[in-house]
Scaffold this motif. Structure first.
Motif, PDB file in Angstrom:
ATOM      1  N   ILE A 293       0.864  -1.180   0.000  1.00 57.74           N
ATOM      2  CA  ILE A 293       0.000   0.000   0.000  1.00 57.74           C
ATOM      3  C   ILE A 293       0.902   1.233   0.000  1.00 57.74           C
ATOM      4  N   PHE A 294       0.863   1.969  -1.083  1.00 55.98           N
ATOM      5  CA  PHE A 294       1.712   3.149  -1.252  1.00 55.98           C
ATOM      6  C   PHE A 294       0.874   4.392  -0.980  1.00 55.98           C
ATOM      7  N   MET A 295       1.188   5.104   0.119  1.00 59.24           N
ATOM      8  CA  MET A 295       0.445   6.306   0.508  1.00 59.24           C
ATOM      9  C   MET A 295       1.336   7.529   0.367  1.00 59.24           C
ATOM     10  N   THR A 296       0.802   8.588  -0.191  1.00 57.13           N
ATOM     11  CA  THR A 296       1.552   9.836  -0.278  1.00 57.13           C
ATOM     12  C   THR A 296       0.591  11.013  -0.401  1.00 57.13           C
ATOM     13  N   ASP A 297       1.017  12.158   0.124  1.00 57.92           N
ATOM     14  CA  ASP A 297       0.285  13.403  -0.084  1.00 57.92           C
ATOM     15  C   ASP A 297       1.141  14.393  -0.860  1.00 57.92           C
ATOM     16  N   GLY A 298       2.190  13.877  -1.522  1.00 61.17           N
ATOM     17  CA  GLY A 298       3.091  14.719  -2.307  1.00 61.17           C
ATOM     18  C   GLY A 298       3.099  14.301  -3.764  1.00 61.17           C
ATOM     19  N   ALA A 299       3.633  15.177  -4.608  1.00 60.44           N
ATOM     20  CA  ALA A 299       3.703  14.901  -6.041  1.00 60.44           C
ATOM     21  C   ALA A 299       4.752  13.829  -6.315  1.00 60.44           C
ATOM     22  N   VAL A 300       4.517  13.021  -7.344  1.00 58.07           N
ATOM     23  CA  VAL A 300       5.422  11.953  -7.737  1.00 58.07           C
ATOM     24  C   VAL A 300       5.900  12.233  -9.159  1.00 58.07           C
ATOM     25  N   GLY A 301       7.213  12.228  -9.366  1.00 55.05           N
ATOM     26  CA  GLY A 301       7.773  12.466 -10.693  1.00 55.05           C
ATOM     27  C   GLY A 301       8.442  11.219 -11.235  1.00 55.05           C
ATOM     28  N   ASN A 302       9.162  11.369 -12.362  1.00 53.89           N
ATOM     29  CA  ASN A 302       9.882  10.265 -13.023  1.00 53.89           C
ATOM     30  C   ASN A 302       8.956   9.095 -13.298  1.00 53.89           C
TER      31      ASN A 302
ATOM     32  N   GLY B 258       6.516  -8.292  -9.494  1.00 49.74           N
ATOM     33  CA  GLY B 258       6.197  -9.696  -9.717  1.00 49.74           C
ATOM     34  C   GLY B 258       4.733  -9.999  -9.465  1.00 49.74           C
ATOM     35  N   ASP B 259       4.438 -10.987  -8.586  1.00 54.71           N
ATOM     36  CA  ASP B 259       3.059 -11.370  -8.281  1.00 54.71           C
ATOM     37  C   ASP B 259       2.457 -10.553  -7.144  1.00 54.71           C
ATOM     38  N   SER B 260       3.194  -9.576  -6.644  1.00 49.81           N
ATOM     39  CA  SER B 260       2.657  -8.742  -5.571  1.00 49.81           C
ATOM     40  C   SER B 260       1.581  -7.813  -6.119  1.00 49.81           C
ATOM     41  N   ARG B 261       0.822  -7.209  -5.234  1.00 52.79           N
ATOM     42  CA  ARG B 261      -0.207  -6.249  -5.602  1.00 52.79           C
ATOM     43  C   ARG B 261       0.199  -4.881  -5.059  1.00 52.79           C
ATOM     44  N   LEU B 262      -0.034  -3.849  -5.861  1.00 52.49           N
ATOM     45  CA  LEU B 262       0.270  -2.484  -5.449  1.00 52.49           C
ATOM     46  C   LEU B 262      -1.026  -1.684  -5.379  1.00 52.49           C
ATOM     47  N   PHE B 263      -1.319  -1.157  -4.189  1.00 48.90           N
ATOM     48  CA  PHE B 263      -2.498  -0.320  -3.980  1.00 48.90           C
ATOM     49  C   PHE B 263      -2.012   1.090  -3.656  1.00 48.90           C
ATOM     50  N   THR B 264      -2.350   2.040  -4.489  1.00 48.70           N
ATOM     51  CA  THR B 264      -1.883   3.408  -4.298  1.00 48.70           C
ATOM     52  C   THR B 264      -2.982   4.241  -3.645  1.00 48.70           C
ATOM     53  N   VAL B 265      -2.570   5.104  -2.740  1.00 49.76           N
ATOM     54  CA  VAL B 265      -3.496   5.987  -2.025  1.00 49.76           C
ATOM     55  C   VAL B 265      -2.957   7.405  -2.134  1.00 49.76           C
ATOM     56  N   GLY B 266      -3.668   8.255  -2.824  1.00 52.72           N
ATOM     57  CA  GLY B 266      -3.294   9.663  -2.944  1.00 52.72           C
ATOM     58  C   GLY B 266      -4.121  10.501  -2.000  1.00 52.72           C
ATOM     59  N   ILE B 267      -3.455  11.325  -1.196  1.00 55.12           N
ATOM     60  CA  ILE B 267      -4.138  12.121  -0.176  1.00 55.12           C
ATOM     61  C   ILE B 267      -3.985  13.598  -0.507  1.00 55.12           C
ATOM     62  N   GLY B 268      -5.098  14.318  -0.571  1.00 57.19           N
ATOM     63  CA  GLY B 268      -5.058  15.732  -0.913  1.00 57.19           C
ATOM     64  C   GLY B 268      -5.049  15.939  -2.419  1.00 57.19           C
ATOM     65  N   SER B 269      -4.646  17.146  -2.826  1.00 58.12           N
ATOM     66  CA  SER B 269      -4.677  17.504  -4.248  1.00 58.12           C
ATOM     67  C   SER B 269      -3.312  17.433  -4.921  1.00 58.12           C
ATOM     68  N   ALA B 270      -2.243  17.204  -4.160  1.00 58.02           N
ATOM     69  CA  ALA B 270      -0.901  17.241  -4.743  1.00 58.02           C
ATOM     70  C   ALA B 270      -0.508  15.983  -5.513  1.00 58.02           C
ATOM     71  N   PRO B 271      -0.872  14.759  -5.092  1.00 57.79           N
ATOM     72  CA  PRO B 271      -0.374  13.562  -5.770  1.00 57.79           C
ATOM     73  C   PRO B 271      -0.765  13.497  -7.245  1.00 57.79           C
ATOM     74  N   ASN B 272       0.091  12.854  -8.015  1.00 57.95           N
ATOM     75  CA  ASN B 272      -0.147  12.639  -9.447  1.00 57.95           C
ATOM     76  C   ASN B 272      -1.138  11.485  -9.596  1.00 57.95           C
ATOM     77  N   SER B 273      -2.414  11.802  -9.684  1.00 54.13           N
ATOM     78  CA  SER B 273      -3.456  10.771  -9.679  1.00 54.13           C
ATOM     79  C   SER B 273      -3.360   9.870 -10.898  1.00 54.13           C
ATOM     80  N   ASP B 274      -3.039  10.433 -12.058  1.00 52.66           N
ATOM     81  CA  ASP B 274      -2.958   9.617 -13.267  1.00 52.66           C
ATOM     82  C   ASP B 274      -1.860   8.573 -13.139  1.00 52.66           C
ATOM     83  N   PHE B 275      -0.689   8.974 -12.633  1.00 52.26           N
ATOM     84  CA  PHE B 275       0.393   8.018 -12.447  1.00 52.26           C
ATOM     85  C   PHE B 275       0.006   6.940 -11.441  1.00 52.26           C
ATOM     86  N   MET B 276      -0.580   7.340 -10.313  1.00 43.07           N
ATOM     87  CA  MET B 276      -0.890   6.383  -9.256  1.00 43.07           C
ATOM     88  C   MET B 276      -1.961   5.395  -9.695  1.00 43.07           C
TER      89      MET B 276
END
Length: 360
Positions: free
Chosen positions: A91-100, A113-131
């Motif tokens: 579970i990847f949580m952030t309230d900041g912008a993500v680049g690269n 690999g076979d793991s699962r990634l769940f992204t959580v964007g908090i507020g208006s800063a995170p790059n929602s399209d990337f996440m």
């Protein structure tokens, strides 16, 4: 504050058979433990103190955090305390912008690999399209938390959902074993009360049954879907084209960039879509005058200015709010005085040029 609150809710929902770890990241990373911890009351207390000590500073460097979450020491613990195999969920949580973005897409594809990634964007800063795209790559989902009041409910919904997926490792194939043309190529897990969209391309006159397979509680499951009674609907082809364009751009890098751009352009032109390589121009072909060979006589009512008085009284246009005539008279008087002064100076200084300069 919102990210810390979300993290506290997340670990509070863990069961005693689960294992967990917490990784803080900015320019650097720090870990709660070098190995996963069992979700006992003691370890949860240690985790809460670790969360309380977190401070927001620096940037949002996701790459080292993803790498640290998937190193061999963390992968070693693949069973829980009951000896049951576990599915690794990050579970990847952030309230900041993500680049690269492109670098991170490649990193996620190579290491999760076979793991699962769940992204959580908090507020208006995170790059929602990337996440959203990053989660889709590895059978995860994206959760957007816009307000602090939503943290508790949305985190609880996420944890409840990922505890018991309905169907995992979903695959599609025809009766003869061949694979249909479908996007996204990596299908996310199916969760309770959450629809799952997959776009399949197939000739309408040659619709074949499709086998949907997956795992339910560790047991293999499959179901045959027949399309003989279904009538083609307009617009379905656009859904498939959009899904393929998204997948192509998701895995684009420096080496494949020119080829992917040409593929995206071809799809955009074929299906008349707005993409990173194509755009649409609206052209109105309606004739301006469909009866251009004839004239049309009509009485057009005059539109009077607002405030114009008509009727028995004389027509009087609306007046301005200033004494315009007085200001015009003063202006002409000053202009006349200026001309007389200029002529007087020329008579007193013959042969000289008078330069007037106004400093701003």
């Amino acid at each position: 504050m919102q990210a810390k609150q979300a993290l506290q809710f997340a670990i509070a929902g863990l069961r005693d058979i689960d294992t967990f770890n917490i990784i803080e990241f900015n320019q650097q990373i720090s870990m709660l433990s070098p190995v996963p911890l069992t979700a006992t009351s003691r370890n949860l207390g240690v985790a809460n103190r670790f969360i309380a000590s977190l401070e927001a500073n620096g940037g949002t460097e996701m790459a080292p955090a993803i790498t640290a979450a998937l190193v061999d020491t963390l992968q070693a613990n693949a069973v829980n305390v009951r000896g049951e195999s576990m599915l690794r969920q990050v579970i990847f949580m952030t309230d900041g912008a993500v680049g690269n973005e492109q670098q991170l897409y490649q990193l996620i594809s190579d290491q999760l690999g076979d793991s699962r990634l769940f992204t959580v964007g908090i507020g208006s800063a995170p790059n929602s399209d990337f996440m959203r795209r990053a989660a889709t790559m590895v059978r995860g989902t994206f959760t957007n938390i816009g307000k602090q009041s939503e943290v508790k409910d949305k985190v609880e919904q996420l944890l409840t959902k990922i505890e018991q997926p309905v169907l995992t490792n979903i695959g599609l194939y025809y009766l003869d074993g061949s694979v249909p043309d479908y996007w996204p190529s990596t299908i996310s897990d199916l969760y309770q009360n959450e629809p799952l969209w997959v776009s399949i391309k197939s000739p309408s006159q040659l619709l074949q049954p499709i086998i949907v397979s997956g795992n339910i509680n560790g047991q293999y499951w499959q179901q045959q879907l027949d399309f003989t009674d279904n009538q083609p609907a307009r617009g379905i082809d656009l859904l498939w084209a959009n899904a393929q364009i998204t997948a192509l751009e998701l895995y684009k890098n420096a080496a494949s960039g020119p080829r992917v751009n040409k593929q995206v352009e071809a799809l955009g032109m074929q299906y008349h879509l707005v993409t990173s390589q194509t755009s649409l121009v609206a052209v109105d072909v309606t004739p301006v005058n469909p009866m251009s060979d004839k004239t049309i006589d009509a009485n057009v009512q005059s539109h009077l200015p607002h405030g114009l008085q008509v009727g028995n009284q004389a027509q009087i246009l609306p007046q301005t709010a200033t004494s315009s005539r007085l200001w015009l008279l003063i202006g002409f008087s000053l202009l006349g005085l200026g001309i007389l002064h200029y002529l007087w100076l020329r008579q007193r200084l013959p042969g000289q040029v008078l330069v007037l300069k106004a400093d701003a």
